[in-house]
Design an enzyme around this catalytic site. Structure first.
Site, mmCIF file in Angstrom:
data_model
loop_
_atom_site.group_PDB
_atom_site.id
_atom_site.type_symbol
_atom_site.label_atom_id
_atom_site.label_comp_id
_atom_site.label_asym_id
_atom_site.label_seq_id
_atom_site.Cartn_x
_atom_site.Cartn_y
_atom_site.Cartn_z
ATOM 1 N N SER A 238 -36.967 -29.878 21.759
ATOM 2 C CA SER A 238 -38.337 -29.711 20.991
ATOM 3 C C SER A 238 -39.397 -30.364 21.994
ATOM 4 C CB SER A 238 -38.154 -30.503 19.914
ATOM 5 O OG SER A 238 -38.112 -31.823 20.130
ATOM 6 N N LYS B 79 -39.614 -25.603 9.979
ATOM 7 C CA LYS B 79 -40.501 -25.125 11.217
ATOM 8 C C LYS B 79 -40.853 -23.678 11.040
ATOM 9 C CE LYS B 79 -39.133 -29.000 13.572
ATOM 10 N NZ LYS B 79 -37.976 -29.857 14.068
ATOM 11 N N HIS C 40 -35.462 -25.537 16.468
ATOM 12 C CA HIS C 40 -36.469 -24.860 17.045
ATOM 13 C C HIS C 40 -36.130 -23.481 17.543
ATOM 14 C CE1 HIS C 40 -39.717 -27.889 17.265
ATOM 15 N NE2 HIS C 40 -38.761 -28.812 17.238
HETATM 16 C C1 PLP Z 1 -37.365 -31.180 13.611
HETATM 17 C C2 PLP Z 1 -36.124 -31.121 14.024
HETATM 18 C C3 PLP Z 1 -35.189 -31.651 12.909
HETATM 19 C C4 PLP Z 1 -35.583 -32.178 11.681
HETATM 20 O O1 PLP Z 1 -36.000 -31.160 10.960
HETATM 21 P P1 PLP Z 1 -36.733 -31.691 9.469
HETATM 22 O O2 PLP Z 1 -36.403 -30.266 8.796
HETATM 23 O O3 PLP Z 1 -37.974 -31.678 9.941
HETATM 24 O O4 PLP Z 1 -36.038 -32.936 9.096
HETATM 25 C C5 PLP Z 1 -33.870 -31.756 13.387
HETATM 26 N N1 PLP Z 1 -33.433 -31.557 14.599
HETATM 27 C C6 PLP Z 1 -34.197 -31.103 15.587
HETATM 28 C C7 PLP Z 1 -33.609 -30.494 16.778
HETATM 29 C C8 PLP Z 1 -35.583 -30.912 15.225
HETATM 30 O O5 PLP Z 1 -36.315 -30.272 16.272
#
Ligand code: PLP
Length: 395
Positions: free
Chosen positions: A183, A242, A211
């Site tokens: 990310s 996301k 992502h």
């Molecule tokens: C954003 C993210 C998460 C967490 O996801 P949420 O639904 O916001 O809790 C987990 N793993 C990765 C790689 C992320 O980028």
């Protein structure tokens, strides 16, 4: 007077002095290309709303309808009285979308990692973890009590060397974990190589596609689809917060894994369910992704355009292969100053420093979205050029 909390003020002051204090802005509008941030209308380069679904009328309508039908709150954990028909419908739809046998929904991607990792391995086991994995993977791994061995970022040879060095027989089970898309840098895990190593050593493989879904693969089906590795990644973690634009997470994989997590996933058993509104909105998101690739195509058009123009201006956008666009600045105080100057000129781009990225690798992370119009990206490029020149980052 008691001094037992003095350390907190000291630590907070330290953060401020090092340029690492998080200035948390408040949003007074729905998500989209433009936001009202601290009362000011600004161009949004900060959200993970890749496809613009967070304020899509189809998702909003689905959420409203679900509230009328099922109410506002879930009122229970899923294993007692909280599993709705909607949850099972979302799980089936996600499995079909991802090309997996089954999925189980959790309250977030973070909870999915905690629940999955701690249910799959324990204190007699070993985890091989990419050194740049997301915090929720690190926390899930720690919670499991397994031995954690880190390997060099995105390096399947280093992973294999690490596996050979550990004596496999000393452990009951083993698990390899990697982010799919990282990310902070926007680079992609070498999935075929990781699969080959996992298969050679008969080790479970888990990929966090937070992502990647909505971004990679046919119509945003994610990293497994991107590399055509269907059926060869044992556990996939997904997020609904996301590209899907809502909130929630899920684990995808073989039927027995999902069945096991229904029995042993701690956030499933001990934390209340996703709300009906969130769940219905996510189903509407799957509908949209399955009906057309238009949003995913627009996301990529926007990302390619923005990244090539930023490079032309002389910015270092790192090694991103995805719409995540890090603008590398190095120094944390410089990144904060850059972010403030952007904001003064109407652009919301967050500075990211240690410990989210390594020391000396501070940056502005620009998140491109299908919600951006070309004129929005033009405004962003113009502002980056102006601030970059003022601060001596570009000529
Ligand atoms: C954003 C993210 C998460 C967490 O996801 P949420 O639904 O916001 O809790 C987990 N793993 C990765 C790689 C992320 O980028």
């Amino acid at each position: 007077m008691s001094t037992k909390l003095q350390w907190i003020s000291d630590e907070l002051n330290n953060l401020k002095q090092q340029g690492l204090y998080n200035n948390i802005r408040t949003i007074g509008s729905p998500q989209g290309a433009w936001l009202v941030v601290d009362g000011k209308r600004v161009l949004n380069f900060c959200s993970n709303n890749y496809l613009g679904l967070a304020n899509d009328p189809r998702l909003r309508d689905a959420a409203k309808k679900a509230i009328d039908e099922f109410g506002a709150g879930p009122a229970a954990v899923r294993s007692i009285a909280g599993t709705l028909t909607l949850h099972r419908e979302l799980e089936a739809r996600l499995a079909e979308f991802k090309g997996a046998e089954a999925t189980i929904a959790f309250q977030s991607g973070f909870a999915s990692n905690l629940g999955a990792i701690s249910a799959l391995v324990g204190k007699d086991d070993v985890i091989f973890s990419d050194e740049l994995n997301h915090a929720s993977i690190i926390d899930g791994a720690r919670l499991s009590g397994a031995r954690i061995v880190r390997y060099a970022h995105n390096d399947a040879n280093a992973l294999e060397d690490t596996i050979k060095k550990e004596s496999r027989d000393a452990y009951r089970r083993a698990l390899i974990i990697s982010d799919g898309v990282f990310s902070m840098d926007g680079d992609i895990a070498p999935l075929p190589d990781l699969v080959a190593v996992a298969e050679r050593h008969d080790i479970m493989l888990m990929i966090d596609d937070a992502h990647g879904e909505g971004v990679l693969g046919r119509g945003g089906r994610g990293i497994v689809d991107h590399f055509k590795m269907h059926g060869r990644v044992d556990i996939e973690i997904g997020t609904l917060s996301k590209a899907f634009g809502v909130v929630g997470g899920y684990v995808a994989g073989k039927k027995e894994i999902v069945e096991w997590l229904n029995q042993r996933g701690r956030p499933f058993l001990f934390s209340s369910a996703l709300t009906a509104a969130d769940t219905a909105a996510c189903i509407a998101g799957v509908d949209i992704l399955e009906s057309s690739t238009e949003l995913v195509d627009k996301l990529w058009d926007n990302a390619r355009y923005f990244k090539s123009e930023m490079k032309r201006l002389g910015f270092d956008t790192g090694k991103s292969e995805t719409p995540i666009t890090p603008v590398m600045l190095g120094d944390a105080p410089l990144a904060q100053k850059f972010s403030r100057a952007l904001f003064d000129d109407g652009v919301f781009g967050m500075a990211i420093g240690y410990p989210t990225v390594p020391q000396g690798k501070a940056r502005i992370r620009v998140m491109i979205s299908a919600a951006h119009a070309r004129v929005d990206l033009g405004k962003g490029l113009e502002t980056f050029a102006k601030v970059g020149k003022e601060l001596g980052v570009i000529k």
